[in-house]
Design an enzyme around this catalytic site. Structure first.
Site, PDB file in Angstrom:
ATOM      1  N   SER A 266      43.173 -29.941 -65.876  1.00 19.59           N
ATOM      2  CA  SER A 266      41.800 -29.385 -66.202  1.00 19.59           C
ATOM      3  C   SER A 266      41.866 -27.776 -65.482  1.00 19.59           C
ATOM      4  O   SER A 266      43.008 -27.817 -64.850  1.00 19.59           O
ATOM      5  CB  SER A 266      40.771 -30.196 -65.229  1.00 19.59           C
ATOM      6  OG  SER A 266      39.653 -29.705 -65.113  1.00 19.59           O
TER       7      SER A 266
ATOM      8  N   TYR B 117      38.503 -34.936 -57.898  1.00 16.98           N
ATOM      9  CA  TYR B 117      38.961 -34.598 -59.457  1.00 16.98           C
ATOM     10  C   TYR B 117      39.899 -33.460 -59.215  1.00 16.98           C
ATOM     11  O   TYR B 117      40.881 -33.531 -59.853  1.00 16.98           O
ATOM     12  CB  TYR B 117      37.506 -34.078 -60.271  1.00 16.98           C
ATOM     13  CG  TYR B 117      37.960 -33.925 -61.737  1.00 16.98           C
ATOM     14  CD1 TYR B 117      37.919 -34.903 -62.352  1.00 16.98           C
ATOM     15  CD2 TYR B 117      37.993 -32.570 -62.094  1.00 16.98           C
ATOM     16  CE1 TYR B 117      38.219 -34.764 -63.897  1.00 16.98           C
ATOM     17  CE2 TYR B 117      38.115 -32.145 -63.503  1.00 16.98           C
ATOM     18  CZ  TYR B 117      38.302 -33.285 -64.203  1.00 16.98           C
ATOM     19  OH  TYR B 117      38.580 -32.948 -65.673  1.00 16.98           O
TER      20      TYR B 117
HETATM   21  P1  NAD Z   1      35.133 -38.593 -72.048  1.00 17.01           P
HETATM   22  O1  NAD Z   1      34.559 -39.224 -71.231  1.00 17.01           O
HETATM   23  O2  NAD Z   1      34.375 -37.898 -73.120  1.00 17.01           O
HETATM   24  O3  NAD Z   1      36.348 -39.500 -72.846  1.00 17.01           O
HETATM   25  C1  NAD Z   1      37.209 -40.099 -72.122  1.00 17.01           C
HETATM   26  C2  NAD Z   1      37.651 -41.343 -72.623  1.00 17.01           C
HETATM   27  O4  NAD Z   1      38.557 -42.067 -71.841  1.00 17.01           O
HETATM   28  C3  NAD Z   1      36.553 -42.521 -72.969  1.00 17.01           C
HETATM   29  O5  NAD Z   1      36.655 -43.040 -74.317  1.00 17.01           O
HETATM   30  C4  NAD Z   1      36.914 -43.595 -71.905  1.00 17.01           C
HETATM   31  O6  NAD Z   1      36.586 -44.955 -72.287  1.00 17.01           O
HETATM   32  C5  NAD Z   1      38.273 -43.543 -71.747  1.00 17.01           C
HETATM   33  N1  NAD Z   1      38.806 -43.835 -70.291  1.00 17.01           N
HETATM   34  C6  NAD Z   1      38.145 -43.313 -69.204  1.00 17.01           C
HETATM   35  N2  NAD Z   1      38.985 -44.185 -68.131  1.00 17.01           N
HETATM   36  C7  NAD Z   1      39.756 -45.013 -68.677  1.00 17.01           C
HETATM   37  C8  NAD Z   1      40.636 -45.919 -68.027  1.00 17.01           C
HETATM   38  N3  NAD Z   1      40.857 -46.095 -66.914  1.00 17.01           N
HETATM   39  N4  NAD Z   1      41.631 -46.639 -68.931  1.00 17.01           N
HETATM   40  C9  NAD Z   1      41.386 -46.455 -70.351  1.00 17.01           C
HETATM   41  N5  NAD Z   1      40.596 -45.435 -70.946  1.00 17.01           N
HETATM   42  C10 NAD Z   1      39.781 -44.492 -69.862  1.00 17.01           C
HETATM   43  O7  NAD Z   1      36.111 -37.419 -71.553  1.00 17.01           O
HETATM   44  P2  NAD Z   1      36.758 -36.091 -72.011  1.00 17.01           P
HETATM   45  O8  NAD Z   1      35.818 -34.904 -71.835  1.00 17.01           O
HETATM   46  O9  NAD Z   1      37.311 -36.494 -73.531  1.00 17.01           O
HETATM   47  O10 NAD Z   1      38.053 -36.058 -71.045  1.00 17.01           O
HETATM   48  C11 NAD Z   1      39.309 -36.472 -71.588  1.00 17.01           C
HETATM   49  C12 NAD Z   1      40.197 -35.883 -70.444  1.00 17.01           C
HETATM   50  O11 NAD Z   1      40.101 -34.702 -70.292  1.00 17.01           O
HETATM   51  C13 NAD Z   1      39.897 -36.314 -68.998  1.00 17.01           C
HETATM   52  O12 NAD Z   1      41.049 -36.664 -68.489  1.00 17.01           O
HETATM   53  C14 NAD Z   1      39.351 -35.130 -68.435  1.00 17.01           C
HETATM   54  O13 NAD Z   1      39.404 -35.288 -66.827  1.00 17.01           O
HETATM   55  C15 NAD Z   1      39.973 -33.844 -69.018  1.00 17.01           C
HETATM   56  N6  NAD Z   1      39.089 -32.743 -68.873  1.00 17.01           N
HETATM   57  C16 NAD Z   1      37.876 -32.746 -69.576  1.00 17.01           C
HETATM   58  C17 NAD Z   1      37.221 -31.506 -69.970  1.00 17.01           C
HETATM   59  C18 NAD Z   1      35.918 -31.441 -70.678  1.00 17.01           C
HETATM   60  O14 NAD Z   1      35.522 -30.233 -70.508  1.00 17.01           O
HETATM   61  N7  NAD Z   1      35.435 -32.331 -71.580  1.00 17.01           N
HETATM   62  C19 NAD Z   1      37.682 -30.506 -69.148  1.00 17.01           C
HETATM   63  C20 NAD Z   1      38.879 -30.651 -68.373  1.00 17.01           C
HETATM   64  C21 NAD Z   1      39.746 -31.731 -68.205  1.00 17.01           C
END
Ligand code: NAD
Length: 263
Positions: free
Chosen positions: A145, A158
């Site tokens: 991230s 985080y």
């Molecule tokens: P989201 O919450 O929209 O989707 C995450 C998915 O992961 C969900 O379907 C959830 O059920 C699944 N999940 C969560 N914990 C889990 C576990 N322990 N085991 C199995 N499945 C699990 O999140 P997102 O925004 O798509 O984020 C995805 C990744 O990207 C994460 O690692 C997040 O930290 C990272 N990220 C996202 C952003 C953003 O702006 N969206 C920015 C930086 C990093």
């Protein structure tokens, strides 16, 4: 020939958000998919939507919690049993936790963030790497991230866990490049997914849309990112073309992490 033809792409956190967007992009590129998530309903919907648009697409869905070592071992074994190989591993599942100052942070939530974001990524590497090593080929994309390259107010676990993801990515590159394996991380900024929608509710419970506008305004591009924009980068990093980029953490944030303050 499509870029992912004959490739098996394994995606964690594939039920929604960034994982799901990459599943769509990889399907368009001809991959066989393994979708892992602890939300079974989201997995079923993802499979049904994907196979509606891509007839003949092979999709294996596996319910697993990435913070549980035995479940990670099981999703890797099930993938190998079904498809015999893993070409690309998108080690994506993660959670944000709650927003709170360092001294007020709930310790149980702190540990949960570390269990999923750090240990979940590590377990994935631990069980996927031996298969890639045996085949002398593999592409890994871990999800850090912008919080993995700088601090973020009120999100210490985080930030700590995402810096760790960046570190594990570097070590994997050092230890496994000799086996034809590349390991890179992405560092998304604010991308419009369910996780970020939830974060805006925490930042401004009375008016989450105002929080979204503030975030967009602070970005040089004056907008948030889209999951599909991240998926394009991820699919390059998961492809055979990504043969000499290794151990990097690549920001996908509209340029925002270059800034000293608001732009
Ligand atoms: P989201 O919450 O929209 O989707 C995450 C998915 O992961 C969900 O379907 C959830 O059920 C699944 N999940 C969560 N914990 C889990 C576990 N322990 N085991 C199995 N499945 C699990 O999140 P997102 O925004 O798509 O984020 C995805 C990744 O990207 C994460 O690692 C997040 O930290 C990272 N990220 C996202 C952003 C953003 O702006 N969206 C920015 C930086 C990093």
């Amino acid at each position: 020939m499509k870029n992912f033809e004959k490739n098996v792409i394994l995606i964690t956190g594939a039920g929604m958000g960034l994982g799901l967007a990459t599943a769509w992009e990889a399907a368009a590129l001809g991959a066989k998919l393994v979708l892992v998530d602890y939300n079974e309903e989201a997995l079923q919907k993802a499979k049904s939507d994907l196979t509606k648009d891509y007839s003949g697409l092979e999709v294996l869905i596996i319910k697993a919690d990435v913070s549980k070592e035995e479940e990670v071992k099981a999703y890797v074994n099930e993938t190998i049993e079904k498809f015999g190989q893993i070409d690309g591993f998108y080690n994506n599942a993660g959670i944000e936790g709650k927003q709170a100052s360092i001294t007020e942070y709930d310790i149980d939530i702190f540990k949960k963030v570390v269990d999923i974001n750090l240990m979940g990524v590590y377990y994935g590497l631990r069980y996927v790497l031996p298969h890639m090593q045996e085949r002398k080929y593999g592409r890994i994309v871990n999800v850090a991230s912008v919080g993995g390259i700088r601090g973020v107010m009120n999100q210490m676990p985080y930030v700590a866990s995402k810096h760790a993801v960046s570190g594990m990515t570097k070590n994997t590159a050092l230890e496994y490049a000799q086996y034809g394996i590349t390991s890179n991380a992405i560092a998304p900024g604010a991308i419009l997914t369910p996780m970020v929608a939830e974060a805006f509710k925490q930042v401004n419970p009375a008016d989450p849309q105002a929080a979204e506008k503030d975030y967009a305004q602070a970005n040089p591009a004056k907008r948030l990112g889209l999951p599909a924009e991240v998926a394009k980068v991820v699919c390059f990093l998961l492809s055979k073309d990504c043969s000499y980029v290794n151990g990097q953490t690549i920001a996908i944030d509209g340029g925002q992490s270059n800034s000293y303050g608001n732009v």
